[in-house]
Motif scaffolding. Sequence first.
Motif, short mmCIF file in Angstrom:
data_model
loop_
_atom_site.label_atom_id
_atom_site.label_comp_id
_atom_site.label_asym_id
_atom_site.label_seq_id
_atom_site.Cartn_x
_atom_site.Cartn_y
_atom_site.Cartn_z
N ALA A 308 0.59 -1.17 -0.11
CA ALA A 308 0.06 -0.08 -0.25
C ALA A 308 0.99 1.48 0.15
O ALA A 308 1.65 1.49 1.21
CB ALA A 308 -0.49 0.05 1.28
N ASP A 309 0.77 1.92 -1.22
CA ASP A 309 1.02 3.51 -1.01
C ASP A 309 2.52 3.19 -1.54
O ASP A 309 3.99 3.64 -0.39
CB ASP A 309 1.01 4.17 0.21
N GLY A 310 3.76 2.31 -1.99
CA GLY A 310 4.67 1.66 -2.39
C GLY A 310 5.47 2.62 -3.22
O GLY A 310 4.00 3.40 -3.78
N PRO A 311 6.51 3.00 -3.36
CA PRO A 311 6.82 4.19 -3.66
C PRO A 311 8.04 3.72 -5.57
O PRO A 311 7.52 4.84 -5.94
CB PRO A 311 8.40 3.63 -3.11
N HIS A 312 6.62 2.77 -5.63
CA HIS A 312 6.87 1.98 -7.12
C HIS A 312 6.06 1.68 -8.07
O HIS A 312 5.58 0.52 -8.01
CB HIS A 312 8.34 1.10 -7.63
N GLU A 313 4.84 2.84 -7.29
CA GLU A 313 2.86 1.91 -7.45
C GLU A 313 2.93 2.15 -8.87
O GLU A 313 2.65 0.76 -9.44
CB GLU A 313 2.49 3.19 -7.33
N GLU A 314 3.79 2.34 -9.39
CA GLU A 314 3.47 2.18 -11.49
C GLU A 314 4.18 1.18 -12.25
O GLU A 314 3.39 0.10 -12.74
CB GLU A 314 3.89 3.88 -12.12
N GLU A 315 5.18 1.15 -11.56
CA GLU A 315 6.25 0.50 -11.88
C GLU A 315 5.55 -1.56 -10.94
O GLU A 315 5.63 -2.38 -12.41
CB GLU A 315 7.50 0.33 -11.93
N ALA A 316 4.91 -1.35 -10.56
CA ALA A 316 4.40 -2.56 -9.62
C ALA A 316 3.16 -2.80 -10.42
O ALA A 316 3.36 -4.03 -10.52
CB ALA A 316 4.27 -1.80 -7.80
N GLN A 317 2.46 -2.41 -11.03
CA GLN A 317 1.35 -2.60 -10.83
C GLN A 317 1.25 -2.88 -12.25
O GLN A 317 0.99 -3.73 -13.15
CB GLN A 317 0.09 -1.21 -12.13
N ARG A 318 2.40 -2.22 -13.04
CA ARG A 318 3.12 -2.89 -14.62
C ARG A 318 3.54 -4.44 -14.91
O ARG A 318 3.32 -5.01 -15.40
CB ARG A 318 3.97 -1.69 -15.02
N PHE A 319 3.95 -4.76 -13.75
CA PHE A 319 4.49 -6.13 -13.00
C PHE A 319 3.04 -6.38 -12.96
O PHE A 319 3.32 -8.16 -13.52
CB PHE A 319 5.80 -5.79 -12.12
N ILE A 320 2.45 -6.71 -12.34
CA ILE A 320 1.43 -6.77 -11.90
C ILE A 320 0.69 -7.25 -12.96
O ILE A 320 -0.37 -8.48 -13.51
CB ILE A 320 0.41 -7.11 -10.57
N ASP A 321 0.35 -6.60 -13.92
CA ASP A 321 -0.69 -7.03 -15.45
C ASP A 321 0.25 -7.96 -16.08
O ASP A 321 -0.45 -8.86 -16.37
CB ASP A 321 -1.21 -5.86 -15.47
N PHE A 322 1.05 -7.79 -15.90
CA PHE A 322 2.10 -8.79 -16.92
C PHE A 322 1.76 -10.48 -15.95
O PHE A 322 1.16 -10.75 -17.12
CB PHE A 322 3.65 -8.44 -16.57
N LEU A 323 2.30 -10.62 -14.84
CA LEU A 323 1.85 -11.82 -14.34
C LEU A 323 0.46 -12.02 -14.61
O LEU A 323 0.30 -13.49 -14.45
CB LEU A 323 1.73 -11.85 -13.33
N MET A 324 -0.99 -11.29 -14.66
CA MET A 324 -1.97 -12.03 -15.26
C MET A 324 -2.24 -11.71 -16.63
O MET A 324 -3.72 -12.35 -16.79
CB MET A 324 -3.37 -10.81 -14.14
N GLN A 325 -1.45 -11.74 -17.08
CA GLN A 325 -1.52 -12.42 -18.26
C GLN A 325 -2.62 -13.75 -19.08
O GLN A 325 -2.02 -14.67 -18.53
CB GLN A 325 -0.38 -11.97 -19.37
N PRO A 326 -3.21 -13.68 -19.70
CA PRO A 326 -3.80 -15.13 -19.53
C PRO A 326 -2.90 -15.99 -20.19
O PRO A 326 -2.78 -17.12 -19.08
CB PRO A 326 -4.73 -15.06 -20.78
#
Length: 418
Positions: A308-326
């Motif tokens: 929560a409120d991490g220092p690299h929120e945008e980059e972390a979300q980019r990695f999570i989106d990658f992990l959640m690819q079908p």
Amino acid sequence: MSRRRLQAAVALTGAASMLAACAAGAEGQTELVFFQFKPEAVQYFEELADRFEQENPDIRIVVDNVPDPETALRTRLVKEDVPDVMTLNANATFGELASGGIFKDFSGEPVLDDVSDDYVQVIEDLGASEPGAVNGVPFAANASGVLYNVELFEQHGVEVPTTWPELVEAAETFEAAGVTPFYAMLLDAWTAQSPMAPLIVQTTPEDFWERRFAGETSFSEAWPEGVEKLATLYDYTQPDPLAFGYQEGTRAFAQGESAMLLLGSYAVPQVRSFEPDFTVGSFALPGTDDPADTVLVSGVDVVIAAAADGPHEEEAQRFIDFLMQPDVVQEYTQQQVAIPALEGLANDDPALEGVQSYIEEGRIVGFFDHQFIPAIPLAPLLQQYLIDRDAEAFLGGLDDNWDRVAARRTWGLGAVQE
């Protein structure tokens, strides 16, 4: 970190040394710490991190695999060193941390759009940072029922049970033929929680947990039928079940020493590691006389969380989106004999064929033991019960321990730390 988050972290800390700080990435790179808890998937997630870095050269992923992930994570949290991205088991510890505000709220985020609502609900029920929050993204689920030896069932003319009486009858048939019906592994006490889960779900009211959290009912009042049926199953095991653990039990099952194993899909890779050609089937454990009552216990085995409120929120979300690819989710679930949490995906592994209809129809419920934080000694109490068969002592012990920690509860059914 807020006082609320710090208090939650301190409450969960264990006696473990602080992990060394990671070195900074190359100039111009953002470094993300990816805390990964699955020991059997280390290579897979490390390869994923490499693939992501190739597609995102501005980000470096430091994969942190540790032997005791819950202790390591608690230690980091008390030092206000929350990893950027995490894979965790969606259990009571996750729920307590979520309720403590440790994890990002993904509610309303596009990453949840294609995730099964059933598994999102499982996450919400474990705990939340605030009402309506979803503090993790379901990645993969499992199915907890009964694994069975397809060849032994065919050899002895036993049909897959669809009711409790049929399950007991199947056990009696195998026992009469000199085949151990169920291989018990009580040396590892947690293994008894697997068959207990569907029995409790099917023999207690739907609102049990809500009422238990509110102090309006008790285990002693609501669980006698379920625990009695659990004891019945353990009447049909090999001698001295306390002498054998998960390793021995899965090996024995793979070698044809029992007709059934009271574990879920998560055990299939282990079984196949001993006998790759072993034919494993599965079915939902029936707990009543009516097949319509049967549900599949299916928990979120891997949930992705972020600070929560991490220092690299945008980059972390980019990695999570990658992990959640079908394709990423599908590949993982095929390797691990798991259930994809994304809508439209399925695992066609033969070992899951017997439970697939429950998943497709949404006849699933989360693990009951995920409502128990470590301060409540469910596993040792359950182990003792299956040794001495003193149901009154077992259920009374659960009630006593539950009530002792209830006043400081921060977990369960979407609970929010005040």
